[in-house]
Design a protein around this motif. Structure first.
Motif, PDB file in Angstrom:
ATOM      1  N   ARG A 345     -26.951  53.569 -65.885  1.00 31.37           N
ATOM      2  CA  ARG A 345     -27.948  53.852 -66.881  1.00 31.37           C
ATOM      3  C   ARG A 345     -29.116  53.120 -66.439  1.00 31.37           C
ATOM      4  O   ARG A 345     -29.167  52.385 -65.436  1.00 31.37           O
ATOM      5  CB  ARG A 345     -27.460  53.090 -68.213  1.00 31.37           C
ATOM      6  CG  ARG A 345     -26.219  53.708 -68.784  1.00 31.37           C
ATOM      7  CD  ARG A 345     -25.829  53.416 -70.315  1.00 31.37           C
ATOM      8  NE  ARG A 345     -26.576  52.230 -70.862  1.00 31.37           N
ATOM      9  CZ  ARG A 345     -26.463  51.833 -72.086  1.00 31.37           C
ATOM     10  NH1 ARG A 345     -25.379  52.334 -72.838  1.00 31.37           N
ATOM     11  NH2 ARG A 345     -26.993  50.680 -72.332  1.00 31.37           N
ATOM     12  N   ALA A 346     -30.336  53.379 -66.974  1.00 25.14           N
ATOM     13  CA  ALA A 346     -31.646  53.075 -66.690  1.00 25.14           C
ATOM     14  C   ALA A 346     -31.680  51.361 -66.859  1.00 25.14           C
ATOM     15  O   ALA A 346     -32.697  50.775 -66.227  1.00 25.14           O
ATOM     16  CB  ALA A 346     -32.615  53.788 -67.319  1.00 25.14           C
ATOM     17  N   ASP A 347     -30.968  50.965 -67.959  1.00 24.03           N
ATOM     18  CA  ASP A 347     -31.128  49.298 -68.274  1.00 24.03           C
ATOM     19  C   ASP A 347     -30.232  48.632 -67.314  1.00 24.03           C
ATOM     20  O   ASP A 347     -29.816  47.480 -67.488  1.00 24.03           O
ATOM     21  CB  ASP A 347     -30.802  49.114 -69.802  1.00 24.03           C
ATOM     22  CG  ASP A 347     -29.238  49.782 -69.921  1.00 24.03           C
ATOM     23  OD1 ASP A 347     -28.465  50.160 -69.155  1.00 24.03           O
ATOM     24  OD2 ASP A 347     -28.890  49.624 -71.198  1.00 24.03           O
ATOM     25  N   GLN A 407     -39.014  59.261 -74.204  1.00 21.66           N
ATOM     26  CA  GLN A 407     -38.176  57.964 -74.237  1.00 21.66           C
ATOM     27  C   GLN A 407     -36.690  58.299 -73.822  1.00 21.66           C
ATOM     28  O   GLN A 407     -36.192  57.488 -73.001  1.00 21.66           O
ATOM     29  CB  GLN A 407     -38.026  57.310 -75.679  1.00 21.66           C
ATOM     30  CG  GLN A 407     -37.215  55.755 -75.372  1.00 21.66           C
ATOM     31  CD  GLN A 407     -37.176  55.152 -76.863  1.00 21.66           C
ATOM     32  OE1 GLN A 407     -38.113  55.712 -77.832  1.00 21.66           O
ATOM     33  NE2 GLN A 407     -36.506  54.379 -76.965  1.00 21.66           N
ATOM     34  N   THR A 408     -36.216  59.033 -74.283  1.00 22.26           N
ATOM     35  CA  THR A 408     -34.620  59.638 -73.770  1.00 22.26           C
ATOM     36  C   THR A 408     -34.796  59.966 -72.341  1.00 22.26           C
ATOM     37  O   THR A 408     -33.892  59.774 -71.801  1.00 22.26           O
ATOM     38  CB  THR A 408     -34.197  60.538 -74.656  1.00 22.26           C
ATOM     39  OG1 THR A 408     -34.178  60.318 -75.976  1.00 22.26           O
ATOM     40  CG2 THR A 408     -32.514  61.000 -74.235  1.00 22.26           C
ATOM     41  N   ASN A 410     -36.754  59.034 -69.981  1.00 23.07           N
ATOM     42  CA  ASN A 410     -36.903  57.961 -69.160  1.00 23.07           C
ATOM     43  C   ASN A 410     -35.791  57.049 -68.890  1.00 23.07           C
ATOM     44  O   ASN A 410     -35.491  56.554 -68.041  1.00 23.07           O
ATOM     45  CB  ASN A 410     -38.278  57.046 -69.791  1.00 23.07           C
ATOM     46  CG  ASN A 410     -39.668  57.554 -69.774  1.00 23.07           C
ATOM     47  OD1 ASN A 410     -39.763  58.556 -68.932  1.00 23.07           O
ATOM     48  ND2 ASN A 410     -40.466  57.447 -70.514  1.00 23.07           N
ATOM     49  N   GLU A 411     -35.040  56.987 -70.142  1.00 21.21           N
ATOM     50  CA  GLU A 411     -33.829  56.348 -70.259  1.00 21.21           C
ATOM     51  C   GLU A 411     -32.775  57.103 -69.133  1.00 21.21           C
ATOM     52  O   GLU A 411     -31.813  56.399 -68.446  1.00 21.21           O
ATOM     53  CB  GLU A 411     -33.097  56.251 -71.613  1.00 21.21           C
ATOM     54  CG  GLU A 411     -34.087  55.305 -72.419  1.00 21.21           C
ATOM     55  CD  GLU A 411     -33.274  55.182 -73.947  1.00 21.21           C
ATOM     56  OE1 GLU A 411     -32.517  55.842 -74.256  1.00 21.21           O
ATOM     57  OE2 GLU A 411     -34.130  54.294 -74.633  1.00 21.21           O
TER      58      GLU A 411
END
Length: 603
Positions: A345-347, A407-408, A410-411
Motif C-alpha cells: 500500500r502507499a502508506d 485521494q483514492t 494517490n493511495e
C-alpha cells in the motif's frame, strides 16, 4: 534427409510404446477418483515420452548424420562447397527438430502436466467441497451449500453424497439457476416505466427539489420524501436548496406518520409494509430493504411504489453484495487455483492475499471473477501482523481508476489512461431468500483491535492486469507459459516472489531454441567425424546403439541444463536487468561457433 525423418519417426514411436509400458506397469498411480486411472496413465505415458523426446531426436540425428555424410572419394577441404550444401541440410534439420522440441516443451508438457495435477488434486478438492457443503447446510446457508454440492458433483459425476447434499439444499429453496447472465439476473427485477429516475438521480438539487414539491402536492408522500432526500444530498451544504429539501422531507415524513385509518385492511397492511421497507432503505439497511420489497414485489407486482423502490433496493443491493447464483458452474470453478501474492500500500503497509480457486465469467476477458476461499493478511510497514479476513466466496471486478477520487488514486498509486484496479466484493447473499449473508470473518491483533478496518469491499492497490497475471503464476516457473513468464519476471519481487528464479527461468526458456539449434548442429559435427566411409553400407543392427545414445544424451542434457542454470544465475548477479539480452547474445555466439566448426570440417 528422408532417412533422418524416417528413423526419427520410427524410433520415436518405439520410445512412445516403451514409455507406455513404464507408465502402465511400473509407475505408481496416486489416489484418484474412480474412472480416472486409465486417462491418468495415458497422460503419464505422453509426459514421460515428451521429457525423453529431445534426447531421442539428438540420438537419431547423430546416427542419421553418420550415414548422410557418406562422402565421395575425393578429398574435401575446409569451407568447401560440398560442406555448405551439407550445412544447408543440417540447418533445415536443426530448425525442424528445434521446432518440435520447443512446441512440446511450451505447449504439450504444460498441458499434460496441468491435466495430471488436476486429477491428483481432484480427490482432495472433492472431499473439501463435500465437507463445505455439509458445513453450510448445517449453518442453514443453503445457497452456499448448493454451490459446493454442485461443484462436488461436477468433479465426481454420480457421487451419491454430492447428489444428496444438492437435493437437500434444494428442498429449502428450490432448484437454483447456474451461471446467470447479466440479462437474466436483471430480468428478475421489475423496472418501472420511468426508469430514468430510479437510482441515485444525476439531476441537480433544484430539479430534484421541484420534483419532490410536485409529488408532495400530489400527496405522494413516499416519493416526495425520497426526492427531497436526494435533493438534500445533491445540494451545496448550507444552501437554500438544502434547507428547503430538509423541510420538505420532514413534512412528507410527517404526512406519512399521520396516516392512521384505512377502509381496506389489505391496503392498510400494504401501506405499513411499504413504509417499513422504505424506512430500511433510507436508513441504509439495504439488506432488509431488498428482501422486504422483494416479498412485496412477489405479492403486488403492479404496485408502482413497490416496483420503483424494489428496483432501487435491488440496485443498491448489487453495489454491496453479490448473489450466490451468479457464481458460474463448477466446470470452470477451478480455472485458476492456489493464487498467492503480496501487494504493498502507499502508506508502507502491505497485504498478503491467498485465493484457493477462481472462476472467470466467460466473454468478459476475466474482468469479472468469482473467488473461492479468500484470505487476506494485513501487515504493518515493519512486518507485524495487524489484521486478517477470510470469506468463502468473493467477487472481483475491474474498477477503472478514472472513476475514483484523487485521494483514492494517490493511495493506490496506480496511474494510466485505461488503468483499472481489482475490487473484491466480500459479502454475498441469496437472490430470492433472506438467508444469513456471507460476510468476511475478521481477526485483529491486540494493537489494532479498536481501529480495525472493516469493509464489505477491498480495493487492492495494483493494476488489474497484474492481478490476472498473478493467477497464471506458478511456484515452479517451468510450468508457466513463456509469455506469462516474460510479463512476470520483471515484477516478481514486487509481488513477493524471487526475481532471480523467474529471470533465470525466462533466460533459459528464451534461449531454448538457440541452444537446441546449436546441439543439433553439434550432432552433425560428431556425425561427420564418425561418418561412414565410401563403400561401407549401413547395417540395421547399428540401430541398437540408439537406446545407449539416448541415455547418454539425456544425461548430458541434464548436466548442461544444470550448468546453464548456474551460469544464468551468475550472469544475473553481474548484469542485473541486462541479463536477458546478454544471455541471448551468448546463445547466438554459441550457435555461430558450432556452425563455423561444422563448415570447417575436412576429410
Amino acid at each position: 534427409m528422408k532417412r533422418l525423418v524416417l528413423l526419427s519417426f520410427l524410433y520415436s514411436l518405439c520410445v512412445l510404446l516403451f514409455s507406455g509400458l513404464i507408465a502402465f506397469f511400473y509407475h505408481r498411480v496416486p489416489s484418484l477418483l474412480l474412472g480416472s486411472v486409465r486417462m491418468y496413465r495415458l497422460a503419464d505415458t505422453f509426459l514421460l515420452f515428451f521429457k525423453i523426446l529431445p534426447s531421442v531426436l539428438l540420438a537419431t540425428y547423430l546416427v542419421s548424420y553418420s550415414v548422410m555424410f557418406k562422402t565421395e572419394r575425393h578429398v574435401l577441404i575446409r569451407f568447401s562447397p560440398v560442406l555448405f550444401v551439407f550445412f544447408k541440410k543440417v540447418i533445415l534439420a536443426a530448425l525442424g527438430g528445434t521446432i518440435i522440441v520447443f512446441l512440446v516443451a511450451e505447449i504439450a508438457v504444460p498441458a499434460v502436466t496441468r491435466y495430471m495435477d488436476e486429477q491428483k488434486q481432484a480427490p482432495a478438492l472433492y472431499a473439501q467441497y463435500i465437507a463445505s457443503a455439509q458445513k453450510y447446510l448445517e449453518e442453514e446457508s443453503y445457497s452456499v451449500a448448493y454451490q459446493y454440492a454442485v461443484a462436488a458433483e461436477e468433479i465426481y459425476p454420480g457421487s451419491t453424497d454430492a447428489i444428496y447434499l444438492k437435493e437437500t439444499a434444494e428442498v429449502h429453496f428450490g432448484p437454483q439457476p447456474q451461471g446467470l447472465s447479466a440479462d437474466s439476473s436483471a430480468a428478475s427485477i421489475p423496472v418501472p416505466e420511468d426508469s430514468d429516475i430510479i437510482f441515485s438521480d444525476n439531476a441537480s438539487s433544484y430539479e430534484l427539489l421541484q420534483r419532490a414539491q410536485v409529488l408532495y402536492q400530489q400527496e405522494n408522500w413516499i416519493d416526495a420524501h425520497y426526492y427531497s432526500c436526494l435533493a438534500q444530498v445533491a445540494a451545496v451544504p448550507g444552501s437554500a436548496n438544502e434547507t428547503d429539501a430538509k423541510i420538505l422531507a420532514a413534512d412528507a415524513w410527517n404526512q406519512l406518520e399521520n396516516i392512521r385509518y384505512f377502509s381496506d385492511p389489505e391496503a392498510e397492511s400494504l401501506f405499513y409494509r411499504k413504509k417499513t421497507a422504505y424506512q430500511h432503505l433510507m436508513s441504509g439497511d439495504i439488506f432488509s430493504a431488498y428482501y422486504a420489497f422483494r416479498e412485496l414485489a412477489d405479492e403486488y407486482p403492479s404496485d408502482p411504489d413497490v416496483v420503483r423502490y424494489f428496483s432501487i433496493a435491488a440496485h443498491e443491493m448489487e453495489q454491496q453484495y453479490f448473489f450466490f447464483d451468479e457464481i458460474p458452474g463448477s466446470e470452470i470453478i477451478e480455472d485458476f487455483s492456489n493464487t498467492c501474492f503480496r501487494v504493498s500500500r502507499a502508506d508502507g503497509k502491505y497485504y498478503v492475499v491467498y485465493i484457493r480457486g477462481a472462476a472467470a465469467v466467460h466473454n468478459t476477458g476475466r474482468m469479472i471473477q468469482y473467488l473461492r476461499d479468500v484470505t487476506v493478511y494485513q501487515y504493518s510497514r515493519i512486518g507485524t501482523f495487524e489484521q486478517s479476513l477470510y470469506v468463502p466466496y468473493a467477487k472481483v471486478l475491474a474498477q477503472p481508476v478514472s472513476s475514483l477520487d484523487s485521494q483514492t488514486r494517490n493511495e493506490l498509486g496506480v496511474t494510466g489512461r485505461n488503468a483499472a484496479v481489482p475490487v473484491l466484493m466480500l459479502e454475498s447473499a441469496d437472490r430470492m431468500n433472506p438467508e444469513p449473508a456471507s460476510r468476511p470473518e475478521y481477526v485483529f491483533s491486540e494493537e489494532s483491535a479498536v481501529a480495525g478496518e472493516i469493509s464489505n469491499v477491498l480495493l487492492l492497490p495494483m493494476p488489474f492486469s497484474d492481478f490476472v497475471l498473478l493467477q497464471d503464476v506458478s511456484y515452479n516457473p517451468d510450468d508457466m507459459t513463456l509469455f506469462d513468464l516474460l510479463m512476470f519476471a520483471g515484477k516478481a519481487s514486487e509481488y513477493g516472489y524471487a526475481a532471480e528464479v523467474y529471470t533465470q527461468a525466462l533466460c533459459s526458456r528464451i534461449c531454448y531454441p538457440l541452444i537446441y539449434i546449436s546441439l543439433f548442429i553439434f550432432m552433425a559435427i560428431i556425425g561427420w567425424n564418425y561418418r561412414l566411409l565410401p563403400g561401407v553400407s549401413f547395417r540395421l543392427s547399428w540401430v541398437l546403439i540408439l537406446p545407449v545414445l539416448t541415455v547418454v544424451m539425456y544425461g548430458l542434457i541434464q548436466i548442461f541444463r544444470y550448468i546453464g542454470q548456474l551460469l544464468n544465475y551468475g550472469i544475473i548477479e553481474i548484469f542485473g536487468v541486462a541479463t536477458v539480452p546478454v544471455i541471448i547474445v551468448c546463445s547466438v555466439l554459441l550457435m555461430v561457433i558450432v556452425s563455423i566448426l561444422f563448415v570447417s570440417r575436412k576429410s
